[in-house]
Write a protein that holds these residues in place. Sequence first.
Motif, PDB file in Angstrom:
ATOM      1  N   PHE A  25       0.798  -1.193  -0.082  1.00  0.00           N
ATOM      2  CA  PHE A  25      -0.017   0.172  -0.023  1.00  0.00           C
ATOM      3  C   PHE A  25       0.856   1.187   0.102  1.00  0.00           C
ATOM      4  N   GLY A  26       2.089   1.267   0.746  1.00  0.00           N
ATOM      5  CA  GLY A  26       2.877   2.359   0.785  1.00  0.00           C
ATOM      6  C   GLY A  26       3.360   2.562  -0.477  1.00  0.00           C
ATOM      7  N   LEU A  27       3.789   1.345  -1.142  1.00  0.00           N
ATOM      8  CA  LEU A  27       4.439   1.589  -2.619  1.00  0.00           C
ATOM      9  C   LEU A  27       3.438   1.992  -3.337  1.00  0.00           C
ATOM     10  N   ILE A  28       2.256   1.788  -3.349  1.00  0.00           N
ATOM     11  CA  ILE A  28       1.117   2.260  -4.445  1.00  0.00           C
ATOM     12  C   ILE A  28       0.828   3.580  -4.235  1.00  0.00           C
ATOM     13  N   TYR A  29       0.950   3.997  -2.818  1.00  0.00           N
ATOM     14  CA  TYR A  29       0.682   5.451  -2.432  1.00  0.00           C
ATOM     15  C   TYR A  29       1.655   6.280  -3.151  1.00  0.00           C
ATOM     16  N   GLY A  30       2.840   5.717  -2.842  1.00  0.00           N
ATOM     17  CA  GLY A  30       3.999   6.887  -3.222  1.00  0.00           C
ATOM     18  C   GLY A  30       3.891   7.132  -4.620  1.00  0.00           C
ATOM     19  N   ALA A  31       3.866   5.824  -5.523  1.00  0.00           N
ATOM     20  CA  ALA A  31       3.901   5.797  -6.852  1.00  0.00           C
ATOM     21  C   ALA A  31       2.544   6.674  -7.441  1.00  0.00           C
ATOM     22  N   LEU A  32       1.465   6.559  -6.904  1.00  0.00           N
ATOM     23  CA  LEU A  32       0.397   7.259  -7.298  1.00  0.00           C
ATOM     24  C   LEU A  32       0.454   8.742  -7.033  1.00  0.00           C
ATOM     25  N   ALA A  33       0.936   9.072  -5.844  1.00  0.00           N
ATOM     26  CA  ALA A  33       1.048  10.254  -5.284  1.00  0.00           C
ATOM     27  C   ALA A  33       1.956  11.294  -6.286  1.00  0.00           C
ATOM     28  N   VAL A  34       3.105  10.786  -6.585  1.00  0.00           N
ATOM     29  CA  VAL A  34       3.841  11.541  -7.631  1.00  0.00           C
ATOM     30  C   VAL A  34       3.098  11.514  -8.970  1.00  0.00           C
ATOM     31  N   ASN A  35       2.454  10.471  -9.271  1.00  0.00           N
ATOM     32  CA  ASN A  35       1.642  10.443 -10.722  1.00  0.00           C
ATOM     33  C   ASN A  35       0.565  11.508 -10.591  1.00  0.00           C
ATOM     34  N   ALA A  36       0.024  11.595  -9.472  1.00  0.00           N
ATOM     35  CA  ALA A  36      -1.118  12.589  -9.405  1.00  0.00           C
ATOM     36  C   ALA A  36      -0.596  13.953  -9.328  1.00  0.00           C
ATOM     37  N   THR A  59      -6.503  12.158  -0.768  1.00  0.00           N
ATOM     38  CA  THR A  59      -5.626  13.425  -0.887  1.00  0.00           C
ATOM     39  C   THR A  59      -4.972  13.429  -2.207  1.00  0.00           C
ATOM     40  N   ALA A  60      -4.340  12.376  -2.456  1.00  0.00           N
ATOM     41  CA  ALA A  60      -3.445  12.401  -3.723  1.00  0.00           C
ATOM     42  C   ALA A  60      -4.468  12.504  -4.913  1.00  0.00           C
ATOM     43  N   GLN A  61      -5.611  11.611  -4.737  1.00  0.00           N
ATOM     44  CA  GLN A  61      -6.533  11.712  -5.686  1.00  0.00           C
ATOM     45  C   GLN A  61      -7.159  13.132  -6.051  1.00  0.00           C
ATOM     46  N   LEU A  62      -7.376  13.727  -5.040  1.00  0.00           N
ATOM     47  CA  LEU A  62      -8.002  15.146  -5.124  1.00  0.00           C
ATOM     48  C   LEU A  62      -7.081  16.304  -5.636  1.00  0.00           C
ATOM     49  N   VAL A  63      -5.688  16.044  -5.367  1.00  0.00           N
ATOM     50  CA  VAL A  63      -4.508  16.897  -5.682  1.00  0.00           C
ATOM     51  C   VAL A  63      -4.610  16.868  -7.202  1.00  0.00           C
ATOM     52  N   GLY A  64      -4.784  15.447  -7.605  1.00  0.00           N
ATOM     53  CA  GLY A  64      -4.827  15.168  -9.298  1.00  0.00           C
ATOM     54  C   GLY A  64      -5.961  16.060  -9.801  1.00  0.00           C
ATOM     55  N   MET A  65      -7.014  16.189  -8.905  1.00  0.00           N
ATOM     56  CA  MET A  65      -8.301  16.750  -9.679  1.00  0.00           C
ATOM     57  C   MET A  65      -8.231  18.364  -9.625  1.00  0.00           C
ATOM     58  N   GLY A  66      -7.413  18.859  -9.039  1.00  0.00           N
ATOM     59  CA  GLY A  66      -7.378  20.414  -8.744  1.00  0.00           C
ATOM     60  C   GLY A  66      -8.348  20.808  -7.697  1.00  0.00           C
ATOM     61  N   LEU A 169      -6.214   4.035  -7.992  1.00  0.00           N
ATOM     62  CA  LEU A 169      -6.643   4.576  -6.649  1.00  0.00           C
ATOM     63  C   LEU A 169      -8.233   4.142  -6.818  1.00  0.00           C
ATOM     64  N   PRO A 170      -9.107   4.288  -7.508  1.00  0.00           N
ATOM     65  CA  PRO A 170     -10.349   3.576  -7.288  1.00  0.00           C
ATOM     66  C   PRO A 170     -10.300   2.304  -7.225  1.00  0.00           C
ATOM     67  N   LEU A 171      -9.400   1.529  -7.804  1.00  0.00           N
ATOM     68  CA  LEU A 171      -9.213   0.164  -7.756  1.00  0.00           C
ATOM     69  C   LEU A 171      -9.154  -0.131  -6.269  1.00  0.00           C
ATOM     70  N   THR A 172      -8.115   0.692  -5.618  1.00  0.00           N
ATOM     71  CA  THR A 172      -7.762   0.401  -4.131  1.00  0.00           C
ATOM     72  C   THR A 172      -8.944   0.517  -3.408  1.00  0.00           C
ATOM     73  N   PHE A 173      -9.699   1.708  -3.615  1.00  0.00           N
ATOM     74  CA  PHE A 173     -11.035   1.896  -2.955  1.00  0.00           C
ATOM     75  C   PHE A 173     -11.767   0.637  -3.128  1.00  0.00           C
ATOM     76  N   ILE A 174     -11.926   0.106  -4.045  1.00  0.00           N
ATOM     77  CA  ILE A 174     -12.845  -1.007  -4.530  1.00  0.00           C
ATOM     78  C   ILE A 174     -12.681  -2.151  -3.731  1.00  0.00           C
ATOM     79  N   ALA A 175     -11.299  -2.466  -3.781  1.00  0.00           N
ATOM     80  CA  ALA A 175     -10.626  -3.427  -3.005  1.00  0.00           C
ATOM     81  C   ALA A 175     -10.872  -3.372  -1.356  1.00  0.00           C
ATOM     82  N   MET A 176     -10.900  -2.190  -1.080  1.00  0.00           N
ATOM     83  CA  MET A 176     -11.235  -2.066   0.624  1.00  0.00           C
ATOM     84  C   MET A 176     -12.686  -2.008   0.958  1.00  0.00           C
ATOM     85  N   ILE A 177     -13.575  -1.615  -0.031  1.00  0.00           N
ATOM     86  CA  ILE A 177     -14.933  -1.451   0.624  1.00  0.00           C
ATOM     87  C   ILE A 177     -15.768  -2.608   0.082  1.00  0.00           C
TER      88      ILE A 177
END
Lengths: 233, 104
Positions: A25-36, A59-66, A169-177
């Motif tokens: 999860f940390g790996l994915i967060y780090g990679a996605l945050a810089v991608n966002a 937050t990473a997702q929201l930053v990506g959406m401005g 990111l949305p896939l991660t949320f799907i997997a969680m909920i």
Amino acid sequence: MNEARKEFIKGIRAEIPILIGVFPFGLIYGALAVNAGLKTIEAQAMSVLVFAGSAQFITAQLVGMGTPALVMVLTIAVVNLRHMLYSASLAPYLKDVSLKWKVLLSYLLTDEAYAPSILHYEEGGALDFKHWFLLGAGIGLWTDWQISTAIGVFLGAALPANLSLDFALPLTFIAMIVPTMKKFPTIAAASSAGVVALFAHPLPYKLGLIVAALVGIAVGMALEGRKSAEATR
Amino acid sequence: MNDIWLTMLLGGLITFGMRFSLIYLFGKFEIPEALRRALHYIPPAVFSAIIFPELFLSDGALNLSLANAKLLAGLLAIVVAWFSRNTLLTILLGMAALFLLQSL
């Protein structure tokens, strides 16, 4: 070995299986945050300052959406509200430790440190050094999270931007909920929030997210209330 | 200071405040029952509010067609998540499906 150290090591040990699960999860967060669009230092700083997995993903997702800062802060607050429950639940076991300890342990109080700690505390036994257990679990998780974030940031920066990686990111949320969709009020809360989010999407400042979440929470509570009213009838 | 740093600082402070609140106030305050129940619905509500637009909207408009690769990949991920309860598997298969559908 003294009692404090024993508890500390017990805490780390109890945390180890969780650390293995959290690392990707940390790996994915780090990679996605810089991608966002977060800078390396920002992505890492968030793991230190916020130190809460799901809030950081969002937050990473929201930053990506401005998204404006105020909406992001509100979202973090809503997503992290559950920590008040953990705080309430651990409070009786930590009432005699010093203020410094309370501050330190509160900073380290995540879902993943709470889970083994409360189980350990509920077992009972000598409670004098039990704050060391939470410290061990918390520091274990903190270290795991910082290292995995750093590696993820490094990998993410090396990946090309056009890979649609943000979809993870949305896939991660799907997997969680999805696995939590067991009871009708929960399913109704999720679906109503989702549908409202579609219609509220054009709202300014990404406020649709907050509106949709509040509707979902209200729907879940209303249905749960009706169910328990029926049960007592 | 830009938005990101402000968000992280305030968000971090609020998060810390919530973690610290009842450990500090123990015995002086009880969580109201309504809040306790509301907490339970926050994750499904917030996550769905993020997931749905990602899957169902393309450039802000509802897109329920079979050409919507994100919708199809997302639906597959939901099925995988339900049966496997495995986070990494869900992400990997969902991403694989997206790449495949986008390259068709």
